[in-house]
Design a protein around this motif. Structure first.
Motif, PDB file in Angstrom:
ATOM      1  N   GLU A  94       0.836  -1.214   0.000  1.00 18.78           N
ATOM      2  CA  GLU A  94       0.000   0.000   0.000  1.00 18.78           C
ATOM      3  C   GLU A  94       0.869   1.262   0.000  1.00 18.78           C
ATOM      4  N   LEU A  95       1.958   1.249   0.789  1.00 21.91           N
ATOM      5  CA  LEU A  95       2.851   2.414   0.824  1.00 21.91           C
ATOM      6  C   LEU A  95       3.555   2.571  -0.525  1.00 21.91           C
ATOM      7  N   VAL A  96       4.119   1.483  -1.023  1.00 23.72           N
ATOM      8  CA  VAL A  96       4.863   1.532  -2.290  1.00 23.72           C
ATOM      9  C   VAL A  96       3.955   2.041  -3.414  1.00 23.72           C
TER      10      VAL A  96
ATOM     11  N   PHE B  20       8.831   8.767   5.658  1.00 27.58           N
ATOM     12  CA  PHE B  20       7.656   7.964   5.282  1.00 27.58           C
ATOM     13  C   PHE B  20       7.204   7.007   6.382  1.00 27.58           C
ATOM     14  N   LEU B  21       7.997   6.893   7.468  1.00 23.00           N
ATOM     15  CA  LEU B  21       7.684   5.865   8.485  1.00 23.00           C
ATOM     16  C   LEU B  21       6.350   6.111   9.183  1.00 23.00           C
TER      17      LEU B  21
ATOM     18  N   CYS C  22       3.654   7.572   7.885  1.00 25.05           N
ATOM     19  CA  CYS C  22       2.491   7.575   6.996  1.00 25.05           C
ATOM     20  C   CYS C  22       1.530   6.467   7.439  1.00 25.05           C
ATOM     21  N   PRO C  23       0.216   6.671   7.292  1.00 26.88           N
ATOM     22  CA  PRO C  23      -0.716   5.609   7.685  1.00 26.88           C
ATOM     23  C   PRO C  23      -0.491   4.302   6.921  1.00 26.88           C
ATOM     24  N   GLU C  24       0.072   4.365   5.702  1.00 24.79           N
ATOM     25  CA  GLU C  24       0.301   3.133   4.917  1.00 24.79           C
ATOM     26  C   GLU C  24       1.542   2.379   5.386  1.00 24.79           C
ATOM     27  N   SER C  25       2.391   3.013   6.184  1.00 29.98           N
ATOM     28  CA  SER C  25       3.603   2.341   6.654  1.00 29.98           C
ATOM     29  C   SER C  25       3.220   1.257   7.658  1.00 29.98           C
ATOM     30  N   GLY C  26       3.870   0.096   7.537  1.00 34.12           N
ATOM     31  CA  GLY C  26       3.449  -1.065   8.325  1.00 34.12           C
ATOM     32  C   GLY C  26       4.091  -1.196   9.698  1.00 34.12           C
ATOM     33  N   ILE C  27       4.797  -0.169  10.175  1.00 31.65           N
ATOM     34  CA  ILE C  27       5.439  -0.315  11.497  1.00 31.65           C
ATOM     35  C   ILE C  27       4.395  -0.210  12.610  1.00 31.65           C
TER      36      ILE C  27
ATOM     37  N   ARG D 247       6.233  13.694   9.476  1.00 30.66           N
ATOM     38  CA  ARG D 247       4.827  14.116   9.434  1.00 30.66           C
ATOM     39  C   ARG D 247       3.967  12.878   9.217  1.00 30.66           C
ATOM     40  N   GLY D 248       2.943  12.735   9.994  1.00 29.88           N
ATOM     41  CA  GLY D 248       2.101  11.534   9.892  1.00 29.88           C
ATOM     42  C   GLY D 248       0.981  11.683   8.887  1.00 29.88           C
ATOM     43  N   VAL D 249       1.321  12.065   7.662  1.00 25.81           N
ATOM     44  CA  VAL D 249       0.273  12.278   6.646  1.00 25.81           C
ATOM     45  C   VAL D 249       0.312  11.148   5.617  1.00 25.81           C
ATOM     46  N   PRO D 250      -0.809  10.918   4.899  1.00 27.82           N
ATOM     47  CA  PRO D 250      -0.804   9.869   3.873  1.00 27.82           C
ATOM     48  C   PRO D 250       0.322  10.063   2.856  1.00 27.82           C
ATOM     49  N   ALA D 251       0.816   8.939   2.321  1.00 29.64           N
ATOM     50  CA  ALA D 251       1.993   8.980   1.451  1.00 29.64           C
ATOM     51  C   ALA D 251       1.770   9.863   0.221  1.00 29.64           C
ATOM     52  N   SER D 252       0.579   9.808  -0.366  1.00 34.86           N
ATOM     53  CA  SER D 252       0.358  10.602  -1.586  1.00 34.86           C
ATOM     54  C   SER D 252       0.440  12.088  -1.244  1.00 34.86           C
ATOM     55  N   GLU D 253      -0.110  12.457  -0.087  1.00 32.73           N
ATOM     56  CA  GLU D 253      -0.063  13.857   0.340  1.00 32.73           C
ATOM     57  C   GLU D 253       1.390  14.271   0.618  1.00 32.73           C
ATOM     58  N   LEU D 254       2.147  13.376   1.241  1.00 31.77           N
ATOM     59  CA  LEU D 254       3.550  13.689   1.556  1.00 31.77           C
ATOM     60  C   LEU D 254       4.342  13.950   0.270  1.00 31.77           C
TER      61      LEU D 254
END
Ligand SMILES: Cc1cc2nc3c(=O)[nH]c(=O)nc-3n(C[C@H](O)[C@H](O)[C@H](O)COP(=O)(O)O)c2cc1C
Length: 354
Positions: A29-31, A240-241, A243-248, A331-338
């Motif tokens: 999802e992140l990629v 990117f860590l 981001c909501p799509e990041s799996g950590i 910043r904890g924003v969605p990857a596309s926004e970042l």
């Protein structure tokens, strides 16, 4: 302007690679979100079995048909002696006691590199990047024959020159600010610790292939600075860590969002290879063993169950909280926004750069 060629080469609208990050961050999802936003998403495959690599790449392709990158560690499977293991486990005894589980000897130390490579070659992503060692001219040629472009990780100019001589298409110059493991050839004396600001122009001057700057780049200011230094693009991990799509884990994300400017240290105690992460109790209590733990991947495998137990318990004190020196700017924003914000930020600083 090198970034324009770089964008053309990888079909990007902004000269940015989301760093491959082993350990669960770089979900399909992140990629895919990064790729769809016009940057190059990277899937960390170093800790995955060939079957998991194949499945992960298929999952990315189900979400995007844009180019993406897959990353491997160049590793040989080690054969530690019983004495080495007994000593290593004795150094970890207090930590296992603190987390409340028994130590076990892992059934394997790492995935087999050549089987992983076969899985990546069969899946034919647009690009492959390697860290931890030189892949060698023969492997690079196999990648090229499969239509895959190759990026080598270098922490010194001589490593960059070696990748170039072996036929790599680009080099990722990783400065000491970077989160996670040092990606170059490890030296006993602790070399390869050059800051991004110093490393990138020296690498750019010495190499004829594109240089991608990594380490401490968190926003448009960092991207613009690296482009001015001569980089063709940047690779960003810590940014990117969160981001909501990041799996950590949530524990890790919360620790990152609370971290200050002096929160990170480089340590070998989690994995046996120098890596930068948030300073915590495990690093503090193991500091006296810094030079004694066995090299990667043995120590990494030995601490695995402890780290998993810490994650299950939501305990940040025994987790490897990899992060770069710029973590305070995360910043904890969605990857596309970042990706969109980063693109806007660097272009505002370099309006004539096209
Ligand atoms: C959590 C984490 C895991 C990482 N795992 C990998 C990896 O699997 N392969 C790799 O080549 N680099 C890895 N890196 C390093 C990145 O590629 C990159 O060099 C680094 O993130 C850049 O510095 P920054 O974190 O300050 O942006 C990792 C970095 C982090 C933070």
């Amino acid at each position: 302007m090198k970034h324009l060629d770089f964008c053309r080469q990888w079909q990007l609208s902004t000269p940015l690679i989301q760093a491959p990050m082993a350990g669960g961050a770089t979900t399909p999802e992140l990629v895919a979100a990064v790729c769809e936003a016009g940057a190059l998403g990277a899937f960390a495959a170093a800790m995955l079995s060939p079957a998991q690599i194949t499945a992960g790449i298929a999952a990315i392709r189900a979400l995007t048909d844009r180019p993406f990158l897959v990353n491997l560690f160049v590793l040989e499977t080690p054969t530690p002696t019983e004495d080495t293991l007994a000593h290593a486990q004795s150094m970890l005894a207090d930590s296992y006691r603190a987390i409340g589980i028994d130590q076990t000897t892992p059934s394997k130390w790492c995935e087999d590199f050549s089987a992983q490579l076969d899985a990546v070659l069969a899946a034919k992503p647009a690009a492959i990047s390697f860290a931890f060692g030189l892949a060698g001219a023969a492997v690079i040629e196999r990648c090229h024959l499969a239509g895959i472009q190759v990026i080598g990780t270098a922490t010194t100019v001589s490593e960059g020159l070696a990748w170039q001589a072996d036929g790599a298409d680009a080099v990722c110059a990783q400065g000491v600010e970077a989160g996670g493991h040092r990606g170059g050839l490890q030296t006993e004396e602790g070399g390869g610790m050059i800051g991004t600001l110093a490393l990138v122009p020296q690498m750019v001057d010495a190499l004829s292939i594109p240089v991608i700057a990594a380490g401490g780049v968190m926003d448009g200011r960092g991207i613009a600075a690296c482009l001015v230094l001569g980089a063709a693009g940047v690779q960003m991990g810590t940014a990117f860590l969160c981001c909501p799509e990041s799996g950590i884990s949530t524990t890790w994300k919360q620790a990152l969002l609370a971290a200050g400017d002096d929160a990170t240290r480089i340590t070998r105690v989690f994995s046996g290879r120098p890596a930068r992460g948030l300073y915590n109790d495990f690093m503090a209590s193991m500091a006296r063993y810094e030079r004694h733990v066995p090299p990667y991947p043995v120590q990494n495998a030995l601490t695995g169950p402890m780290r998993q137990a810490a994650q299950r318990a939501g305990r940040a004190d025994y987790l490897s909280l990899w992060a770069g020196q710029g973590v305070r700017l995360a910043r904890g924003v969605p990857a596309s926004e970042l990706v969109e914000v980063l693109d806007r930020e660097w272009r505002a600083l370099l309006p004539s750069w096209g």
